[in-house]
Structure formats: structure tokens, C-alpha cells
Design a protein around this motif. Structure first.
Motif, mmCIF file in Angstrom:
data_model
loop_
_atom_site.group_PDB
_atom_site.id
_atom_site.type_symbol
_atom_site.label_atom_id
_atom_site.label_comp_id
_atom_site.label_asym_id
_atom_site.label_seq_id
_atom_site.Cartn_x
_atom_site.Cartn_y
_atom_site.Cartn_z
ATOM 1 N N ILE A 226 0.602 -1.507 0.288
ATOM 2 C CA ILE A 226 -0.255 -0.013 0.012
ATOM 3 C C ILE A 226 0.931 0.929 0.121
ATOM 4 O O ILE A 226 1.094 2.184 -0.938
ATOM 5 C CB ILE A 226 -0.977 -0.331 1.140
ATOM 6 C CG1 ILE A 226 -2.505 -1.135 1.126
ATOM 7 C CG2 ILE A 226 -1.352 0.899 1.419
ATOM 8 C CD1 ILE A 226 -2.717 -1.384 2.542
ATOM 9 N N THR A 229 2.552 1.348 -3.153
ATOM 10 C CA THR A 229 1.703 1.592 -4.305
ATOM 11 C C THR A 229 1.204 3.056 -4.320
ATOM 12 O O THR A 229 0.858 4.152 -5.339
ATOM 13 C CB THR A 229 -0.343 1.569 -3.963
ATOM 14 O OG1 THR A 229 1.161 -0.481 -3.915
ATOM 15 C CG2 THR A 229 -1.046 1.881 -5.211
ATOM 16 N N ILE A 277 -4.208 -2.536 -7.181
ATOM 17 C CA ILE A 277 -5.149 -2.335 -5.677
ATOM 18 C C ILE A 277 -6.009 -2.863 -5.256
ATOM 19 O O ILE A 277 -6.375 -3.511 -4.510
ATOM 20 C CB ILE A 277 -5.331 -0.793 -5.728
ATOM 21 C CG1 ILE A 277 -4.735 -0.222 -6.015
ATOM 22 C CG2 ILE A 277 -6.882 0.018 -4.516
ATOM 23 C CD1 ILE A 277 -4.611 1.732 -6.828
ATOM 24 N N VAL A 312 -6.265 1.023 1.636
ATOM 25 C CA VAL A 312 -6.087 0.789 0.377
ATOM 26 C C VAL A 312 -8.085 1.355 -0.157
ATOM 27 O O VAL A 312 -7.559 1.086 -1.395
ATOM 28 C CB VAL A 312 -5.734 -0.540 0.474
ATOM 29 C CG1 VAL A 312 -7.753 -1.932 0.614
ATOM 30 C CG2 VAL A 312 -6.163 -1.586 -1.029
#
Length: 752
Positions: A226, A229, A277, A312
Motif C-alpha cells: 500500500i 503503491t 490495489i 487500500v
């Protein structure tokens, strides 16, 4: 030599840049095999549309049809040993028909941009030799790393589930043994069973400890995924997508921008991030579900899975809401009751099952205050300050382009409600925007997102005479808007050099050629209404009022109105000679005279008039009564004059003009743009033609082809004006009569 031939002589790294900007939807083989055809068709094409959007789209549609026909013809004419290329060209023809038939201007605009970039690289290769942004490769690498991390997390989650299953079996077995222990009455056997139960309990605790460790490691994997990302997503959205949006504003001013990554690349990144995701979200959901089955847990171990799910989900929300973008902006000067178009696109539409539901998109027009409210509340405004026809459409997925988008091709603004004006404000200063909004479910329908996006600012007009000032508002906004601003605030004072760059790119997009340094310095002095040293200081600033509100001294118009009029007449009537460099344009009258005084008689140059909007005048060297060279200026020609006879035709008519400054024979500069003499419309009549002539003053012999006098009375009867100001000569038209009664008396019968 064709432009493409010169491009292929450039260094390899510049060639790679050029290939990159053509993108995946326009194969470089098409550019190669149709090089001369493409250059010929797009030689005078312009991206500067203004209120001519219908004509522009028709021109784009004609070009697309001709391109497809030419591709198929070229493929047929290739020898059989070029089978691969034949297939490639035919395939490109089919793809162009599928990809762009609904929006031919997209391809047309793209090719014009690519050709402009090619010309820049050929003319200024050192400026094009820029190193590609190294962070582009970093994004690709990071996305690949994240995909590996997701697969690792998935594998760890699967292994953890197996451990949970083993643990549940052991717990069930231990509970069964505990129940059996209660039924044993023999003391020795009971003690033995108790010892076994203790050992079993220790084994369960060890396995529970192992599961907890693996779960914490898995959660740590989720958190790292996470975190990374989020970092990559921030870079993609805040750097590359934001820069693409900024470039849309620059493109509105005519900039030929070349970003480090095009929109298709950004979409590929966004789709990869969406998959990462969503996979991570699914894995966290599975981990929470599996953990809930396990009723034994260590009380002192925190449960971090719920927070990971929140994080997320927020990432997904940020990605989806930011990738709902306007691919084709609406016209920024919008006339009521006039058809216009726009296209919106969802960059993650190929993922998350969004493409399966064809979400509806609604378009409304909002005021600046409503745009500010929308941004502050992060909620699409339900209010509207106007009525738009054909403003509802559905996002549709194109299997060929892999894009989820909707093109609104027939919108029309029927009415507009304006805010109350304050002080010196006018309707051309008021900014509006189009608001695009949609709502759709993601995944299995458990998440519903409402998305919206606001267009670049729009000025609404009802009459063509409002266009110049409206474009002043838009040009200033496009050049100086900050991406994170409050809509639609712009600075009231900016650096002149930045404004000069915006004016230069706008003039180039409109007319096909950049302004010179001398042109730019003249514009600077014109804007500041004073003489300035060259080069201009970097800290010189200009006010909005100086730019387009305050009239030029002794004139009834502003700097912007004067500049815009010169740009408009060049685009519509002088494009060819301007692109060839035959028109100097922006230059002081005194400087033009200084240049010409050093030249032989009959040398001339063309400059934009200081006194008449959209006027261009011819200054030339003549011989005065004393035998000394003298500079004469013909009264400026305007668009109205050119609607009767072109500039090139007029220059051909004037026998007193020999050389284009400094020493180019005028026929070499202008013959290609003159109108060829055609046959009579009716063979029963004698052909005639209209010609422009210089009419000598009363003190000169009217039959003298080269009057040596500074006093010309030069007027054009096709443009009704007052008596010309001193310093200008007069031009008239003559016509060779063809004995048609209806032509007698239309022009003065000055024979040539």
C-alpha cells in the motif's frame, strides 16, 4: 527534400523521441510510406480553431477518408516481397477506420502536433536533444515490483490459510481430548491423558504463535504494498497526469507540447495500479474473513487488517476519482446556439468491471463561484447557470483502443445566466466551466463512486465581436493558471518574458511560424508603450490591464486587440507568405525605413500597421524629386481588401515593386501564391481581370510607370474608408473591360 527525409538524418535519440510522440495508434510505417502525401495534405493545417470548429471537423473527416484510401492504394502498389509492410498498412487502414471514424479530429490534431514537433527538431535539434525523464523508467520498474509483491502476498495469504486450517484441526482435536479427559476415572490414565493434553496445548500454542507471526508478516506485506503503491500513484497522478492537464491549457494557447509520457502510457500505469490495489483489497478481505473463522487469538497482538482495508480503499478512491478526465476540452470561447464537442475518458475503465455497466455521464455549465464550491466540498454541484442540449451520454468501451470514454459531439449552449458585474468587469472577463459527472459501482457492487471533473475555463459569447477580448481572458488563464489554484484565479501581474512566450506559441499555432526576436522586442515596446533596451530585462512585469484593457496611446484599441487582429489576418489571408518568411510583420515603421534606405529602388517589405487593426502595409524605396531615395507606405490592406484580391496578387500588380527585402525578386517570393489567370466563364466573352494600381498624385504624370514622388494618394475602393492619413499612398483597381454591360462602372477604367 521532404521533412521526413530530414528527420531521418537526425541523431538516434531524437528519432526515438519523434517515434514516441506518434504513439501506438499511429504506426511509424504509415508516416514513412506516406511521408510526402501527409506533408502535402497538412502543409497549411492549423490547430487554431476558434469559431470554425465545424469546418475544422469536416476538414479532419475528409483527411481521414483520404488517408485510408491512400494507405490501401499504397499497400496494393508495393511489390510482393514487401508482404509484411502490405499487411501492416492494410491493418493500419482498418484500425484508423475503427479508431477515429467517430472522432476524426483526434487523429488530425495528433498528426499536426507531430509534424510541428518534427519541424522543431529539424530546425533546432540541440533544443530537442533532451534526455527522457528518468522517473518514467522508475515508474515502470516500481509497477513491476508491486506486481511481484502482490503475487508474494497472495502466496503468503494462501499459506496462512493452510496454517489456519491445520490450527483449526488441532484446536478441534484438543477440545475433543479435553472432553474425553472428563470421562476418565482411573487416576493413572487420567494423569497420562492430562500430560498429553498439556503437550497438545503447547503444540496448539506454538502453531498459533506461528500463524500470528505469519499474519503479522502478511499484514506488513500489505502495508508495504500500500505504501509503495501510494508513492507511485502520487507520482503518476500529481506529476504526469497533472502535467498532461497543464499541457491542455498550454495547447489551448497553441503550444506543441511533448510530455515525457502520453495519455496512453498514463492509462497503462493507472490500470496496473488499479489491478494492484484491487488485488490487495481482495487479499485483505480474504485475510479478515479467514481470521474471523479462528476463535483463538493472542489478546496482546493488535489487529492491523481493518486499517489496511481503510488505507487500500482510500487509494482506490483517489485513483478512480482522479482518472476521470476530459480528453478533448470543449472550446474555451463558446458561442451560444452553436454546436460544440468534448470527450471524457476514465483511465481505469478497462479494469474493475466498470466497462460492463456503461456509466452515464451528465454535462452542465457552472459559474466560477460554483466551480469553487465544487472544489471545496469535493462534491459535484447540482446547480447550473445555463442550459445545454444533448448533454447526457454513456461511457462506452472500445475493444480496439482499450478506452472507456464518451464523446459529446452535438452539445449546444442554449442559454446562460451571468453574475452581476462589478466595476469595469465585462461579460468577456467572466469565466464558466463545463462540469462532467458520473456515478458507478466498482467490483462486485459493494463500492459506489461519484466522480466529476471540471473543464478548462470557458468564456461565453453571443456575438463574434466579443471574440477578441474573450481570447485575451482565455490566453492569460491558459498561460498563468496554477494546477492547484482556486478556480479560476490567475495573477494580475506576470513576467513579460512568460507572456511573450505565450504570445509566440499562439501566433505560431495560428499562422505556422514563430515570431523573431526582433518581432518580440517590438511587441514588448508596443505593450509597454515606450522604448526599451534589448534584450528585455528578465524581471520586467506586465499588468493584466496593460495587456488588454488600456488603449494604446493615440489609438482606440488595446495591445491585445491589435495583436489578435494581426494574427487573425495572417491566419486567414497571409499564411503562405508568412510561413515563407516573406512578411516581417511586427517591426517599427522607423526601423523598416532604416532598412529600406540602404536598398535599391523598388525594394519593399511588409509590416503590420500601427494604426489600423488587422492591417498590413507595404513600405518601399522610391526616388524623390531630388533624386534621393525616399520611403513610401501604402495605406494598410485589411481582411476586407483581401476578400477582393489577395496580397500576392496586389504585389504582382504593383510594377514599382521589384525586390522583397533585402534582395529577393518578388516573383520568387510571391508567384506561388498568386491567382492564375483562368479562361472566361463564357466563351462568348473576352476575359478580364481586376488589378490593383498605384494612383499618382496631381503633381505627377499619370502615365509614368515609375513616378519619382513621395506624394501618392493611395486608396482602395473595395474598402470604404475615410481619407487616408498623411504618409500613406493610394491604391486603386483597374479592369480591362470585357464588354459585359453588368461590369461597366464597377471599377475605375484604369488600363494596364
Amino acid at each position: 527534400m521532404s521533412l521526413w527525409a530530414r528527420v531521418n538524418q537526425l541523431p538516434q535519440h531524437i528519432l526515438e523521441q519523434i517515434r514516441f510522440i506518434y504513439g501506438s495508434n499511429f504506426p511509424i510505417e504509415v508516416r514513412h510510406y506516406l511521408a510526402e502525401w501527409i506533408e502535402e495534405r497538412l502543409q497549411n493545417a492549423s490547430m487554431f480553431i476558434n469559431d470554425q470548429e465545424n469546418a475544422y471537423e469536416q476538414e479532419a473527416a475528409n483527411f481521414l477518408n483520404q488517408l485510408i484510401i491512400e494507405l490501401e492504394r499504397t499497400a496494393v502498389s508495393l511489390p510482393e516481397n514487401n508482404l509484411t509492410i502490405k499487411i501492416r498498412l492494410n491493418e493500419s487502414a482498418r484500425n484508423f477506420r475503427q479508431l477515429f471514424s467517430h472522432n476524426p479530429s483526434q487523429l488530425y490534431h495528433h498528426l499536426i502536433t507531430c509534424l510541428q514537433r518534427e519541424r522543431q527538431c529539424v530546425a533546432y535539434p540541440e533544443e530537442c536533444a533532451t534526455v527522457q525523464d528518468p522517473e518514467v523508467n522508475e515508474v515502470f520498474t516500481a509497477v513491476q515490483q508491486l506486481q511481484i509483491m502482490v503475487r508474494t502476498n497472495e502466496n503468503d495469504n494462501r499459506n496462512l490459510l493452510k496454517e489456519y486450517e491445520h490450527l483449526l484441526l488441532e484446536v478441534h482435536e484438543m477440545q475433543k481430548n479435553r472432553a474425553q479427559l472428563e470421562t476418565i476415572e482411573h487416576a493413572e490414565m487420567r494423569q497420562h491423558a492430562h500430560n498429553q493434553l498439556v503437550q497438545h496445548q503447547k503444540m496448539v500454542n506454538d502453531r498459533l504463535q506461528l500463524c500470528t507471526g505469519k499474519r503479522l508478516a502478511l499484514v506488513d506485506g500489505f502495508r508495504k504494498t500500500i505504501l509503495i503503491t501510494g508513492e507511485v500513484q502520487t507520482k503518476v497522478l500529481n506529476k504526469y497526469l497533472s502535467q498532461w492537464k497543464i499541457n491542455q491549457g498550454f495547447a489551448g494557447n497553441g503550444a506543441s507540447t511533448m510530455s515525457a509520457s502520453n495519455l496512453d502510457t498514463i492509462q497503462a500505469w493507472c490500470e496496473s495500479l488499479a489491478e494492484i490495489i484491487w488485488s490487495t483489497k481482495d487479499q485483505i478481505r480474504l485475510a479478515i474473513k479467514n481470521k474471523s473463522k479462528l476463535h483463538v487469538e493472542q489478546d496482546d497482538v493488535p489487529d492491523l487488517l481493518p486499517q489496511a482495508m481503510v488505507d487500500v480503499t482510500n487509494l482506490l478512491k483517489t485513483l478512480i476519482t482522479n482518472t476521470f478526465i476530459i480528453e478533448k476540452q470543449p472550446p474555451q470561447v463558446m458561442k451560444t446556439n452553436t454546436r460544440f464537442a468534448a470527450t471524457v475518458r476514465l483511465l481505469v475503465g478497462n479494469t474493475l468491471n466498470i466497462k460492463m455497466v456503461n456509466p452515464q455521464v451528465k454535462v452542465s455549465i457552472i459559474s466560477e463561484a460554483q466551480a469553487q464550491q465544487t472544489q471545496q466540498t469535493n462534491k459535484a454541484s447540482e446547480q447550473s447557470c445555463g442550459e445545454i442540449m444533448n448533454n447526457i451520454g454513456n461511457l462506452e468501451y472500445n475493444e480496439t483502443t482499450k478506452q472507456l470514454s464518451v464523446s459529446f459531439r452535438n452539445m449546444q449552449l442554449k442559454k446562460i445566466k451571468r453574475a452581476e458585474k462589478k466595476g469595469t468587469e465585462c461579460v468577456m472577463d467572466e469565466k464558466f466551466a463545463l462540469l462532467f459527472q458520473s456515478s458507478f459501482a466498482v467490483g462486485h457492487g459493494d463500492l459506489v463512486f461519484s466522480v466529476w471533473t471540471i473543464s478548462l475555463p470557458v468564456v461565453v459569447i453571443v456575438h463574434g465581436n466579443q471574440e477578441p477580448q474573450s481570447w485575451a481572458t482565455i490566453t492569460w488563464d491558459n498561460a498563468f493558471a496554477d494546477i492547484n489554484r482556486i478556480p479560476f484565479q490567475v495573477p494580475d501581474k506576470v513576467c513579460w518574458n512568460q507572456l511573450a512566450e505565450a504570445l509566440n506559441m499562439k501566433f505560431r499555432a495560428s499562422t505556422g511560424r514563430l515570431l523573431t526576436q526582433e518581432n518580440m522586442h517590438f511587441l514588448c515596446e508596443k505593450a509597454f508603450k515606450t522604448s526599451l533596451p534589448y534584450p528585455v530585462q528578465n524581471d520586467l512585469t506586465i499588468m493584466w490591464s496593460q495587456f488588454c484593457k488600456e488603449p494604446i496611446p493615440d489609438r482606440s484599441f488595446t495591445f491585445w486587440e491589435w495583436f489578435y487582429a494581426a494574427m487573425k489576418v495572417t491566419r486567414e489571408h497571409l499564411r503562405g507568405p508568412w510561413m515563407d518568411g516573406s512578411i516581417i510583420g511586427f517591426i517599427h515603421k522607423s526601423k523598416a525605413e532604416d532598412y529600406l534606405l540602404k536598398c535599391p529602388r523598388g525594394t519593399f517589405l511588409l509590416r503590420f500597421s500601427d494604426s489600423e487593426l488587422g492591417g498590413i502595409t507595404i513600405a518601399w524605396v522610391n526616388e524623390g524629386n531630388d533624386g534621393q531615395p525616399q520611403i513610401l507606405h501604402i495605406q494598410p490592406f485589411t481582411a476586407k481588401d483581401f476578400s477582393t484580391r489577395s496580397l500576392s496578387d496586389r504585389i504582382r500588380d504593383f510594377d514599382d515593386l521589384y525586390y522583397l527585402f533585402p534582395n529577393k525578386p518578388k516573383h520568387e517570393a510571391f508567384d506561388r501564391y498568386t491567382t492564375p489567370v483562368g479562361p472566361p466563364r463564357n466563351k462568348n466573352y473576352i476575359a478580364s481581370e481586376v488589378r490593383a494600381v498605384l494612383m499618382p498624385g496631381p503633381n505627377n504624370n499619370p502615365m509614368n510607370s515609375y513616378p519619382n514622388t513621395p506624394s501618392y494618394n493611395i486608396q482602395s475602393p473595395d474598402a470604404s474608408r475615410d481619407t487616408p492619413s498623411s504618409g500613406y499612398g493610394q491604391v486603386n483597381f483597374g479592369q480591362v473591360p470585357d464588354f459585359e454591360l453588368e461590369n461597366i462602372g464597377i471599377f475605375s477604367s484604369q488600363f494596364q
